[in-house]
Design a protein around this motif. Structure first.
Motif, PDB file in Angstrom:
ATOM      1  N   ILE A 117     -62.223  56.386 -19.799  1.00 52.19           N
ATOM      2  CA  ILE A 117     -61.027  56.511 -19.824  1.00 52.19           C
ATOM      3  C   ILE A 117     -60.148  57.421 -18.557  1.00 52.19           C
ATOM      4  CG2 ILE A 117     -58.703  56.439 -21.188  1.00 52.19           C
ATOM      5  CD1 ILE A 117     -60.291  53.731 -21.207  1.00 52.19           C
ATOM      6  N   PRO A 118     -60.411  58.719 -18.614  1.00 51.55           N
ATOM      7  CA  PRO A 118     -59.582  59.517 -17.590  1.00 51.55           C
ATOM      8  C   PRO A 118     -59.936  59.112 -16.253  1.00 51.55           C
ATOM      9  CG  PRO A 118     -61.228  60.651 -18.967  1.00 51.55           C
ATOM     10  CD  PRO A 118     -61.066  59.490 -19.814  1.00 51.55           C
ATOM     11  N   ALA A 119     -61.427  58.506 -16.260  1.00 50.39           N
ATOM     12  CA  ALA A 119     -61.776  58.183 -15.031  1.00 50.39           C
ATOM     13  C   ALA A 119     -61.067  57.050 -14.420  1.00 50.39           C
ATOM     14  CB  ALA A 119     -63.438  57.927 -14.766  1.00 50.39           C
ATOM     15  N   TYR A 120     -60.661  56.005 -15.248  1.00 50.94           N
ATOM     16  CA  TYR A 120     -59.886  54.888 -15.030  1.00 50.94           C
ATOM     17  C   TYR A 120     -58.453  55.104 -14.556  1.00 50.94           C
ATOM     18  CZ  TYR A 120     -56.900  51.169 -16.633  1.00 50.94           C
ATOM     19  OH  TYR A 120     -55.854  50.103 -16.559  1.00 50.94           O
ATOM     20  N   LEU A 121     -58.107  56.348 -15.321  1.00 55.32           N
ATOM     21  CA  LEU A 121     -56.753  56.666 -15.022  1.00 55.32           C
ATOM     22  C   LEU A 121     -56.627  57.269 -13.471  1.00 55.32           C
ATOM     23  CD1 LEU A 121     -55.774  58.995 -18.201  1.00 55.32           C
ATOM     24  CD2 LEU A 121     -55.306  56.440 -17.660  1.00 55.32           C
TER      25      LEU A 121
ATOM     26  N   VAL B 170     -46.282  50.140 -10.234  1.00 54.75           N
ATOM     27  CA  VAL B 170     -46.308  49.939 -11.785  1.00 54.75           C
ATOM     28  C   VAL B 170     -47.711  50.230 -12.138  1.00 54.75           C
ATOM     29  CG1 VAL B 170     -45.917  48.073 -13.465  1.00 54.75           C
ATOM     30  CG2 VAL B 170     -44.789  48.179 -11.336  1.00 54.75           C
ATOM     31  N   LEU B 171     -48.714  50.064 -11.228  1.00 57.00           N
ATOM     32  CA  LEU B 171     -50.075  50.379 -11.369  1.00 57.00           C
ATOM     33  C   LEU B 171     -50.282  51.918 -11.605  1.00 57.00           C
ATOM     34  CD1 LEU B 171     -53.060  49.634 -11.728  1.00 57.00           C
ATOM     35  CD2 LEU B 171     -53.371  49.809  -9.263  1.00 57.00           C
ATOM     36  N   ALA B 172     -49.507  52.750 -10.919  1.00 56.88           N
ATOM     37  CA  ALA B 172     -49.717  54.074 -10.882  1.00 56.88           C
ATOM     38  C   ALA B 172     -48.957  54.643 -12.052  1.00 56.88           C
ATOM     39  CB  ALA B 172     -48.950  54.691  -9.667  1.00 56.88           C
ATOM     40  N   THR B 173     -48.120  54.248 -12.410  1.00 57.35           N
ATOM     41  CA  THR B 173     -47.565  54.847 -13.769  1.00 57.35           C
ATOM     42  C   THR B 173     -47.592  54.110 -15.183  1.00 57.35           C
ATOM     43  OG1 THR B 173     -45.543  53.597 -13.350  1.00 57.35           O
ATOM     44  CG2 THR B 173     -45.412  55.646 -12.180  1.00 57.35           C
ATOM     45  N   TYR B 174     -47.879  52.863 -15.116  1.00 60.14           N
ATOM     46  CA  TYR B 174     -48.126  52.184 -16.556  1.00 60.14           C
ATOM     47  C   TYR B 174     -49.078  52.864 -17.362  1.00 60.14           C
ATOM     48  CZ  TYR B 174     -52.787  49.932 -16.798  1.00 60.14           C
ATOM     49  OH  TYR B 174     -54.134  49.598 -17.180  1.00 60.14           O
ATOM     50  N   THR B 175     -50.251  53.623 -16.750  1.00 62.40           N
ATOM     51  CA  THR B 175     -51.201  54.490 -17.647  1.00 62.40           C
ATOM     52  C   THR B 175     -50.356  55.609 -18.358  1.00 62.40           C
ATOM     53  OG1 THR B 175     -51.847  55.283 -15.673  1.00 62.40           O
ATOM     54  CG2 THR B 175     -53.209  53.621 -16.364  1.00 62.40           C
ATOM     55  N   GLY B 176     -49.447  56.132 -17.725  1.00 59.01           N
ATOM     56  CA  GLY B 176     -48.754  57.310 -18.228  1.00 59.01           C
ATOM     57  C   GLY B 176     -48.004  56.685 -19.569  1.00 59.01           C
ATOM     58  N   VAL B 177     -47.208  55.534 -19.305  1.00 61.41           N
ATOM     59  CA  VAL B 177     -46.516  54.751 -20.393  1.00 61.41           C
ATOM     60  C   VAL B 177     -47.441  54.474 -21.605  1.00 61.41           C
ATOM     61  CG1 VAL B 177     -44.978  52.627 -20.961  1.00 61.41           C
ATOM     62  CG2 VAL B 177     -44.940  53.863 -18.935  1.00 61.41           C
TER      63      VAL B 177
ATOM     64  N   VAL C  79     -44.106  60.306 -14.294  1.00 62.71           N
ATOM     65  CA  VAL C  79     -43.920  61.297 -13.156  1.00 62.71           C
ATOM     66  C   VAL C  79     -45.040  61.896 -12.450  1.00 62.71           C
ATOM     67  CG1 VAL C  79     -42.382  62.877 -12.199  1.00 62.71           C
ATOM     68  CG2 VAL C  79     -41.271  61.223 -13.737  1.00 62.71           C
ATOM     69  N   VAL C  80     -45.926  62.487 -13.479  1.00 61.51           N
ATOM     70  CA  VAL C  80     -47.088  63.111 -13.127  1.00 61.51           C
ATOM     71  C   VAL C  80     -47.988  62.124 -12.566  1.00 61.51           C
ATOM     72  CG1 VAL C  80     -48.913  64.571 -14.076  1.00 61.51           C
ATOM     73  CG2 VAL C  80     -46.590  64.906 -15.060  1.00 61.51           C
ATOM     74  N   PHE C  81     -48.245  60.840 -13.144  1.00 63.99           N
ATOM     75  CA  PHE C  81     -49.145  59.847 -12.476  1.00 63.99           C
ATOM     76  C   PHE C  81     -48.783  59.537 -11.356  1.00 63.99           C
ATOM     77  CE2 PHE C  81     -51.610  58.956 -16.977  1.00 63.99           C
ATOM     78  CZ  PHE C  81     -51.762  60.169 -17.154  1.00 63.99           C
TER      79      PHE C  81
ATOM     80  N   ARG D 244     -55.581  64.285 -14.014  1.00 64.84           N
ATOM     81  CA  ARG D 244     -55.719  63.163 -15.033  1.00 64.84           C
ATOM     82  C   ARG D 244     -56.631  63.510 -16.149  1.00 64.84           C
ATOM     83  NH1 ARG D 244     -53.422  58.408 -12.878  1.00 64.84           N
ATOM     84  NH2 ARG D 244     -52.411  58.896 -11.039  1.00 64.84           N
ATOM     85  N   PHE D 245     -57.587  64.189 -15.836  1.00 66.51           N
ATOM     86  CA  PHE D 245     -58.659  64.853 -17.072  1.00 66.51           C
ATOM     87  C   PHE D 245     -57.992  65.761 -17.873  1.00 66.51           C
ATOM     88  CE2 PHE D 245     -61.902  62.321 -14.754  1.00 66.51           C
ATOM     89  CZ  PHE D 245     -62.943  62.114 -15.676  1.00 66.51           C
ATOM     90  N   GLY D 246     -57.011  66.874 -17.215  1.00 66.09           N
ATOM     91  CA  GLY D 246     -56.511  67.658 -18.054  1.00 66.09           C
ATOM     92  C   GLY D 246     -55.341  67.160 -18.731  1.00 66.09           C
TER      93      GLY D 246
END
Length: 350
Positions: free
Chosen positions: A63-67, A189-196, A215-217, A318-320
């Motif tokens: 999952i973090p690799a997916y992020l 949207v692809l870049a930020t939806y994982t943060g949501v 914002v971070v993502f 992402r892993f952090g």
């Protein structure tokens, strides 16, 4: 009657019958009989048998690799359309190919976590705008084919210039330009939806960071896409990548700083342990990558090293973030203490 009244007063009024003695000593008695004042020890939070209150995510490394790969694909597609608009073919080609590779890896990691490929297909049966997972699935379903068509269009120049291949050489480039724009439009949207998606869970340090995680993502995605451009393009064509690196690094560093400082107790999991080390490494690599990108305008080696640092920084960030959330779910303190603070604030406001 007089004796019964005296006994009642001694046991109830003077405190002997008020309940069991506290742990660690006998209950003191007040009044005319003297004795010590009753001292109540400070109450500390606890949970049943010290077990976590919120179930920690069972997600593994995929999952973090997916992020990361999703953000890489999004940033690379924006880099590609920038190269397309400014007439920089190396940036366009690198961005399109990496975007396809990134979204392909994202689909693999997601399906690997789901367990069966059919589950991804089943998620496309419903479109639910209130579900970040549903929205993300549809975004991948739109972004993936668009990135694939744009990448395939790059092969047009390698085709023979006779027969049916000549027709393909004429059709593929404009189709690829349109597909590149579709991928670029859906990339934010692809870049930020994982943060949501993370903030929509009950994991304390993810849920409380709902304003900052997108914002971070977003910044991490832009910085990783810029890193691809710095790695692939000669210094004469790397101008858009350098500007993208500055914008992405600014968003990532500001967002990560707020995550580590704004959340009170819930910022602690991002500062200690594995998450703290990863985020510190990501911060150092991001700063080094931006400085190298700005100073390496004439050095191909410095530019490439800066690009690699930005990509590695995105992985560490992402892993952090992932490990920080998992750590907050495993310790009941990060669930109980903020809840009690919120209750106290509500009571004070009444």
């Amino acid at each position: 009657m007089g004796a019964l009244f005296r006994r009642f007063r001694e046991r109830v009024v003077d405190g002997e019958g008020a309940g069991p003695a506290p742990v660690g000593g006998r209950r003191g008695r007040r009044g005319r009989r003297g004795g010590e004042e009753v001292a109540v020890p400070p109450v500390e939070f606890t949970s049943y048998y010290g077990r976590p209150i919120v179930k920690a995510p069972v997600w593994r490394w995929d999952i973090p690799a997916y992020l990361f790969t999703g953000g890489l694909a999004a940033g690379s597609s924006l880099l590609a359309v920038g190269g397309q608009v400014t007439g920089r073919p190396v940036l366009r080609r690198a961005g399109r190919l990496v975007a396809l590779g990134g979204v392909g890896a994202s689909a693999f990691f997601l399906v690997h976590d789901l367990g069966r490929p059919g589950r991804f297909h089943h998620m496309l049966r419903v479109a639910k705008v209130t579900s970040p997972m549903s929205v993300g699935t549809w975004i991948l379903a739109v972004f993936g084919p668009a990135a694939g068509v744009a990448a395939v269009a790059e092969a047009a120049s390698w085709l023979p210039s006779r027969g049916v291949w000549r027709l393909a050489r004429g059709v593929l480039p404009p189709v690829g330009r349109g597909a590149g724009w579709v991928a670029a439009v859906t990339a934010p949207v692809l870049a930020t939806y994982t943060g949501v998606l993370l903030a929509n869970t009950a994991v304390p340090s993810w849920h409380e960071a709902y304003p900052e995680l997108p914002v971070v993502f977003a910044g991490s995605a832009l910085a990783s896409g810029a890193g691809v451009g710095l790695l692939a393009a000669p210094v004469g064509q790397a101008g858009p990548a350098r500007r993208l690196a500055v914008a992405g690094a600014a968003l990532e560093l500001v967002g990560a700083h707020r995550v580590e400082t704004r959340l009170g107790l819930l910022s602690e999991p991002y500062r200690v342990g594995v998450a703290g080390r990863l985020l510190r490494v990501g911060r150092v690599l991001t700063a080094a990558g931006v400085v190298g990108a700005l100073l390496g305008r004439r050095s191909r080696v410095v530019s490439a090293v800066s690009g690699a640092a930005l990509v590695a920084a995105s992985v560490a960030t992402r892993f952090g973030i992932f490990h920080g959330g998992v750590a907050s779910a495993r310790d009941p303190r990060y669930t109980v203490v903020p809840q009690r603070e919120r209750l106290a604030r509500r009571a004070a406001g009444r």
